[in-house]
Enzyme design. Structure first.
Site, PDB file in Angstrom:
ATOM      1  N   ILE A 156     -19.130 -25.356  42.613  1.00 55.13           N
ATOM      2  CA  ILE A 156     -18.232 -26.472  42.277  1.00 55.13           C
ATOM      3  C   ILE A 156     -17.061 -26.530  43.250  1.00 55.13           C
ATOM      4  CG2 ILE A 156     -16.687 -27.408  40.493  1.00 55.13           C
ATOM      5  CD1 ILE A 156     -18.681 -26.149  38.421  1.00 55.13           C
ATOM      6  N   ARG A 236     -11.897 -22.236  33.396  1.00 55.63           N
ATOM      7  CA  ARG A 236     -11.757 -21.721  32.038  1.00 55.63           C
ATOM      8  C   ARG A 236     -10.277 -21.610  31.697  1.00 55.63           C
ATOM      9  NH1 ARG A 236     -16.125 -23.240  31.422  1.00 55.63           N
ATOM     10  NH2 ARG A 236     -18.008 -22.132  30.762  1.00 55.63           N
ATOM     11  N   GLU A 265      -8.666 -23.046  23.576  1.00 58.43           N
ATOM     12  CA  GLU A 265      -9.631 -24.106  23.292  1.00 58.43           C
ATOM     13  C   GLU A 265     -10.380 -23.875  21.979  1.00 58.43           C
ATOM     14  OE1 GLU A 265     -11.445 -25.323  27.036  1.00 58.43           O
ATOM     15  OE2 GLU A 265     -13.258 -25.814  25.930  1.00 58.43           O
ATOM     16  N   HIS A 283     -12.477 -30.843  28.025  1.00 53.20           N
ATOM     17  CA  HIS A 283     -13.574 -30.037  28.584  1.00 53.20           C
ATOM     18  C   HIS A 283     -14.815 -30.909  28.846  1.00 53.20           C
ATOM     19  CE1 HIS A 283     -15.316 -25.691  28.806  1.00 53.20           C
ATOM     20  NE2 HIS A 283     -15.843 -26.480  29.734  1.00 53.20           N
ATOM     21  N   GLY A 285     -15.883 -31.624  32.113  1.00 52.00           N
ATOM     22  CA  GLY A 285     -16.229 -31.508  33.539  1.00 52.00           C
ATOM     23  C   GLY A 285     -17.657 -31.918  33.841  1.00 52.00           C
TER      24      GLY A 285
HETATM   25  N1  LIG Z   1     -14.921 -27.979  33.224  1.00 53.02           N
HETATM   26  C1  LIG Z   1     -16.222 -27.911  33.027  1.00 53.02           C
HETATM   27  O1  LIG Z   1     -16.777 -28.649  32.238  1.00 53.02           O
HETATM   28  C2  LIG Z   1     -17.033 -26.940  33.799  1.00 53.02           C
HETATM   29  C3  LIG Z   1     -16.527 -25.712  34.142  1.00 53.02           C
HETATM   30  N2  LIG Z   1     -17.294 -24.828  34.824  1.00 53.02           N
HETATM   31  C4  LIG Z   1     -16.681 -23.542  35.198  1.00 53.02           C
HETATM   32  O2  LIG Z   1     -16.683 -23.464  36.604  1.00 53.02           O
HETATM   33  C5  LIG Z   1     -17.071 -22.149  36.972  1.00 53.02           C
HETATM   34  C6  LIG Z   1     -17.622 -22.141  38.377  1.00 53.02           C
HETATM   35  O3  LIG Z   1     -18.882 -22.781  38.395  1.00 53.02           O
HETATM   36  P1  LIG Z   1     -19.796 -22.710  39.702  1.00 53.02           P
HETATM   37  O4  LIG Z   1     -19.023 -23.141  40.886  1.00 53.02           O
HETATM   38  O5  LIG Z   1     -21.039 -23.420  39.373  1.00 53.02           O
HETATM   39  O6  LIG Z   1     -20.077 -21.141  39.801  1.00 53.02           O
HETATM   40  P2  LIG Z   1     -20.339 -20.260  41.084  1.00 53.02           P
HETATM   41  O7  LIG Z   1     -20.881 -18.983  40.579  1.00 53.02           O
HETATM   42  O8  LIG Z   1     -21.134 -21.019  42.081  1.00 53.02           O
HETATM   43  O9  LIG Z   1     -18.896 -20.023  41.711  1.00 53.02           O
HETATM   44  C7  LIG Z   1     -17.945 -19.222  41.121  1.00 53.02           C
HETATM   45  C8  LIG Z   1     -16.964 -18.795  42.180  1.00 53.02           C
HETATM   46  O10 LIG Z   1     -15.911 -18.078  41.557  1.00 53.02           O
HETATM   47  C9  LIG Z   1     -15.489 -17.111  42.479  1.00 53.02           C
HETATM   48  N3  LIG Z   1     -14.715 -16.053  41.862  1.00 53.02           N
HETATM   49  C10 LIG Z   1     -15.154 -15.051  41.073  1.00 53.02           C
HETATM   50  N4  LIG Z   1     -14.126 -14.228  40.781  1.00 53.02           N
HETATM   51  C11 LIG Z   1     -13.032 -14.734  41.392  1.00 53.02           C
HETATM   52  C12 LIG Z   1     -11.676 -14.336  41.466  1.00 53.02           C
HETATM   53  N5  LIG Z   1     -11.256 -13.230  40.863  1.00 53.02           N
HETATM   54  N6  LIG Z   1     -10.821 -15.102  42.184  1.00 53.02           N
HETATM   55  C13 LIG Z   1     -11.244 -16.215  42.781  1.00 53.02           C
HETATM   56  N7  LIG Z   1     -12.525 -16.636  42.768  1.00 53.02           N
HETATM   57  C14 LIG Z   1     -13.404 -15.908  42.062  1.00 53.02           C
HETATM   58  C15 LIG Z   1     -16.789 -16.579  43.094  1.00 53.02           C
HETATM   59  O11 LIG Z   1     -16.536 -15.969  44.342  1.00 53.02           O
HETATM   60  C16 LIG Z   1     -17.573 -17.874  43.249  1.00 53.02           C
HETATM   61  O12 LIG Z   1     -17.361 -18.412  44.534  1.00 53.02           O
HETATM   62  C17 LIG Z   1     -18.074 -21.746  35.873  1.00 53.02           C
HETATM   63  O13 LIG Z   1     -18.182 -20.342  35.775  1.00 53.02           O
HETATM   64  C18 LIG Z   1     -17.477 -22.361  34.651  1.00 53.02           C
HETATM   65  O14 LIG Z   1     -16.597 -21.466  34.025  1.00 53.02           O
HETATM   66  C19 LIG Z   1     -18.567 -25.110  35.202  1.00 53.02           C
HETATM   67  C20 LIG Z   1     -19.132 -26.320  34.876  1.00 53.02           C
HETATM   68  C21 LIG Z   1     -18.416 -27.335  34.146  1.00 53.02           C
HETATM   69  O1  LIG Z   2     -17.779 -25.510  31.231  1.00 52.16           O
HETATM   70  C1  LIG Z   2     -18.910 -25.849  31.407  1.00 52.16           C
HETATM   71  C2  LIG Z   2     -19.919 -25.004  31.973  1.00 52.16           C
HETATM   72  O2  LIG Z   2     -21.071 -25.464  32.139  1.00 52.16           O
HETATM   73  O3  LIG Z   2     -19.620 -23.833  32.251  1.00 52.16           O
END
Ligand SMILES: NC(=O)C1=CN([C@@H]2O[C@H](COP(=O)(O)OP(=O)(O)OC[C@H]3O[C@@H](n4cnc5c(N)ncnc54)[C@H](O)[C@@H]3O)[C@@H](O)[C@H]2O)C=CC1
Ligand SMILES: O=CC(=O)O
Length: 317
Positions: A156, A236, A265, A283, A285
């Site tokens: 993302i 989060r 939340e 929430h 996204g």
């Molecule tokens: N608002 C919403 O509706 C949504 C929220 N999300 C959240 O977004 C997060 C990320 O999703 P993706 O990009 O698909 O996952 P991803 O696994 O591709 O990327 C996560 C990134 O977080 C980084 N990361 C881990 N620990 C870290 C730290 N201590 N400091 C900085 N960066 C750190 C990792 O290096 C990685 O690049 C999900 O885990 C979820 O919690 C995801 C989808 C929808």
């Molecule tokens: O917050 C949404 C997710 O898919 O994670």
């Protein structure tokens, strides 16, 4: 026939597929499933499909002696005790990539909404009205040419960076490791968190949650940010200390915020609701038809694979 519990309704794309293969029990309440109901309904299930708002802890796992698989309906999976699930030989999967475009769009959407005061302007039009166009009226911040700091340049975060590049923004990022491919593709520069706090005009949080990130944005962090800066959180809630954010906004240590996720939340800190320089979304996204259908297909196909003895995709534990 194997039994599958879905702890909240999911799109028919996945549900119909599951019903062709298994005995499916869907929790259909308007509110989230309670722990008590969950404990009762997991007793004889082989698999659980859990929207990310369902917490699956040790007690739930222990109450499900036949459980072999948990398909989390979400990219984030911090709602599941994945370590304990592994100890019990239970695979846990998530739904990565399906959310990328929707969540990146929303991140940039709420960033611009805050910077250009769009919801505030909408409110004025519907309530007090305005006296007409005027040079000093309703000025906000442009994003073009500004520095965006991305915490977590994953799926993302990278998609946010691609969109930011389209706005001619300077991209900096921080995280546990450097990402040379993204640096080359996006012209993004790796910085320390402190450097980001000092340099960024907009900081977006798009990292996968772990305890290490709890209150990463606290009083100290807000102190280091520019007075004209904005913080955006679409990852989060507990990454941001909401009381510290309220204080920083009140004391004009930063200019604005946009939040899609909340520390407590689904509760939202009351003070945030009355601040015009804060944009709030519930929430949503990845709340697009495209993303939610794709997520439903992933959890259904993975459950079919697992319960038929194949290895599911996207195991996280
Ligand atoms: N608002 C919403 O509706 C949504 C929220 N999300 C959240 O977004 C997060 C990320 O999703 P993706 O990009 O698909 O996952 P991803 O696994 O591709 O990327 C996560 C990134 O977080 C980084 N990361 C881990 N620990 C870290 C730290 N201590 N400091 C900085 N960066 C750190 C990792 O290096 C990685 O690049 C999900 O885990 C979820 O919690 C995801 C989808 C929808
Ligand atoms: O917050 C949404 C997710 O898919 O994670």
């Amino acid at each position: 026939m194997a039994k599958v519990l879905i702890t909240g309704e999911i799109p028919s794309e996945g549900l119909n597929l599951l019903k062709e293969h298994f005995e499916v029990d869907v929790f259909e309440g308007e509110k989230l499933i309670t722990k008590e109901t969950l404990l009762a309904r997991v007793k004889d299930v082989d698999a659980i499909i859990s929207p990310l708002s369902t917490n699956i802890d040790k007690e739930i796992i222990d109450n499900a002696p036949n459980l072999k698989f948990i398909a989390n309906y979400g990219a984030g999976f911090n709602n599941i005790d994945v370590k304990y699930a592994r100890e019990k030989d239970i695979d846990v999967t998530n739904t990565p990539k399906a959310s990328t475009n929707a969540t990146a769009d929303l991140t940039i959407g709420i960033l611009i909404a805050a910077a250009r005061r769009i919801p505030e302007g909408d409110k004025v039009c519907r309530t007090t009205g305005f006296n007409g166009w005027a040079p000093l009226f309703f000025r906000g911040r442009e994003v073009s040419g500004k520095t965006i700091g991305i915490v977590g340049l994953g799926e993302i975060g990278s998609a946010v960076a691609r969109r930011a590049k389209g706005f001619d923004m300077n991209i900096i990022y921080t995280g546990p490791n450097r990402k040379p491919e993204q640096e080359a593709e996006l012209g993004a520069s790796y910085v320390s968190l402190d450097d980001m706090l000092e340099q960024a005009d907009f900081i977006t949080i798009n990292a996968a949650y772990s305890e290490q990130l709890h209150h990463l944005f606290n009083k100290d962090a807000f102190n280091k940010m520019k007075e004209t800066a904005y913080i955006i959180n679409a990852a989060r809630g507990p990454i941001v200390d909401e009381q510290a954010l309220v204080d920083a906004l009140k004391n004009k240590q930063i200019e604005g915020a946009a939040l899609d996720v909340f520390e407590f939340e689904p509760q939202i800190t009351e003070a945030l609701k009355s601040m015009d320089n804060v944009v709030l979304t519930p929430h949503i996204g990845n709340a697009s038809f495209e993303a939610r259908d794709m997520m439903a297909e992933i959890v259904a196909n993975n459950t079919i694979k697992k319960l038929n003895g194949e290895k599911p995709d996207f195991i996280v534990n």
